[in-house]
Motif scaffolding. Structure first.
Motif, PDB file in Angstrom:
ATOM      1  N   ASN A 146    -123.740 -55.289  48.539  1.00  0.00           N
ATOM      2  CA  ASN A 146    -122.765 -56.371  48.416  1.00  0.00           C
ATOM      3  C   ASN A 146    -122.514 -57.068  49.744  1.00  0.00           C
ATOM      4  O   ASN A 146    -122.075 -58.218  49.768  1.00  0.00           O
ATOM      5  CB  ASN A 146    -121.421 -55.848  47.870  1.00  0.00           C
ATOM      6  CG  ASN A 146    -121.474 -55.591  46.383  1.00  0.00           C
ATOM      7  OD1 ASN A 146    -122.359 -56.056  45.687  1.00  0.00           O
ATOM      8  ND2 ASN A 146    -120.524 -54.829  45.892  1.00  0.00           N
ATOM      9  N   ILE A 176    -121.480 -60.138  38.970  1.00  0.00           N
ATOM     10  CA  ILE A 176    -120.833 -61.413  39.299  1.00  0.00           C
ATOM     11  C   ILE A 176    -121.837 -62.558  39.204  1.00  0.00           C
ATOM     12  O   ILE A 176    -121.510 -63.633  38.693  1.00  0.00           O
ATOM     13  CB  ILE A 176    -120.161 -61.346  40.687  1.00  0.00           C
ATOM     14  CG1 ILE A 176    -119.155 -60.174  40.746  1.00  0.00           C
ATOM     15  CG2 ILE A 176    -119.507 -62.673  41.030  1.00  0.00           C
ATOM     16  CD1 ILE A 176    -118.084 -60.177  39.653  1.00  0.00           C
ATOM     17  N   PHE A 223    -116.595 -65.342  43.096  1.00  0.00           N
ATOM     18  CA  PHE A 223    -115.991 -64.699  41.930  1.00  0.00           C
ATOM     19  C   PHE A 223    -114.646 -65.356  41.674  1.00  0.00           C
ATOM     20  O   PHE A 223    -114.062 -65.975  42.555  1.00  0.00           O
ATOM     21  CB  PHE A 223    -115.844 -63.185  42.117  1.00  0.00           C
ATOM     22  CG  PHE A 223    -115.342 -62.778  43.464  1.00  0.00           C
ATOM     23  CD1 PHE A 223    -113.981 -62.747  43.730  1.00  0.00           C
ATOM     24  CD2 PHE A 223    -116.223 -62.444  44.480  1.00  0.00           C
ATOM     25  CE1 PHE A 223    -113.507 -62.382  44.984  1.00  0.00           C
ATOM     26  CE2 PHE A 223    -115.768 -62.071  45.736  1.00  0.00           C
ATOM     27  CZ  PHE A 223    -114.405 -62.045  45.986  1.00  0.00           C
ATOM     28  N   LEU A 260    -122.030 -57.648  43.227  1.00  0.00           N
ATOM     29  CA  LEU A 260    -122.085 -59.104  43.348  1.00  0.00           C
ATOM     30  C   LEU A 260    -123.422 -59.661  42.862  1.00  0.00           C
ATOM     31  O   LEU A 260    -123.466 -60.712  42.227  1.00  0.00           O
ATOM     32  CB  LEU A 260    -121.842 -59.523  44.804  1.00  0.00           C
ATOM     33  CG  LEU A 260    -120.448 -59.245  45.353  1.00  0.00           C
ATOM     34  CD1 LEU A 260    -120.407 -59.516  46.849  1.00  0.00           C
ATOM     35  CD2 LEU A 260    -119.399 -60.068  44.624  1.00  0.00           C
ATOM     36  N   GLN A 304    -110.371 -60.998  42.223  1.00  0.00           N
ATOM     37  CA  GLN A 304    -110.777 -59.750  42.861  1.00  0.00           C
ATOM     38  C   GLN A 304    -109.702 -58.705  42.639  1.00  0.00           C
ATOM     39  O   GLN A 304    -108.507 -58.996  42.764  1.00  0.00           O
ATOM     40  CB  GLN A 304    -110.991 -59.958  44.362  1.00  0.00           C
ATOM     41  CG  GLN A 304    -111.417 -58.697  45.079  1.00  0.00           C
ATOM     42  CD  GLN A 304    -111.737 -58.949  46.546  1.00  0.00           C
ATOM     43  OE1 GLN A 304    -111.534 -60.026  47.081  1.00  0.00           O
ATOM     44  NE2 GLN A 304    -112.247 -57.934  47.205  1.00  0.00           N
ATOM     45  N   TYR A 345    -114.280 -59.427  40.369  1.00  0.00           N
ATOM     46  CA  TYR A 345    -115.013 -58.531  41.260  1.00  0.00           C
ATOM     47  C   TYR A 345    -114.150 -57.301  41.506  1.00  0.00           C
ATOM     48  O   TYR A 345    -113.075 -57.376  42.082  1.00  0.00           O
ATOM     49  CB  TYR A 345    -115.340 -59.245  42.570  1.00  0.00           C
ATOM     50  CG  TYR A 345    -115.923 -58.367  43.638  1.00  0.00           C
ATOM     51  CD1 TYR A 345    -116.922 -57.450  43.346  1.00  0.00           C
ATOM     52  CD2 TYR A 345    -115.487 -58.464  44.939  1.00  0.00           C
ATOM     53  CE1 TYR A 345    -117.464 -56.644  44.325  1.00  0.00           C
ATOM     54  CE2 TYR A 345    -116.025 -57.669  45.941  1.00  0.00           C
ATOM     55  CZ  TYR A 345    -117.013 -56.760  45.632  1.00  0.00           C
ATOM     56  OH  TYR A 345    -117.542 -55.965  46.607  1.00  0.00           O
TER      57      TYR A 345
END
Length: 85
Positions: A60, A39, A67, A35, A70, A51
């Motif tokens: 994370n 991201i 994001f 992240l 996922q 993600y």
């Protein structure tokens, strides 16, 4: 990143990549499991992000980064990518 001397999420890193493949941010997708690197880089450059929550990274847990999509496993990732066809 070793050739450039800069690493993700530095804006010059993705700028160099986009230039080298002759692409605009809106034409790309960043798929990443971090992240705070992958991201965040996507968000700071206007690139769509996926993600990949396939592996658990301790760092994370303390990052609050939005994001676009996922994927929890490779099947979900494949499904997301095939939607664009």
């Amino acid at each position: 990143s070793a050739d450039l001397g800069i690493r993700k999420p530095h804006p010059h890193f993705i700028g160099h990549v986009l230039k080298s493949i002759n692409a605009k941010p809106q034409e790309c997708i960043i798929i990443g499991d971090r992240l705070d690197q992958d991201i965040r880089m996507a968000n700071s450059t206007g690139i769509t992000s996926i993600y990949a929550a396939i592996t658990d990274h301790e760092d994370n847990k303390c990052i609050d980064e939005e994001f676009d999509f996922q994927a929890r496993d490779l099947k979900e990732l494949e499904a997301l990518l095939s939607k664009g066809n």
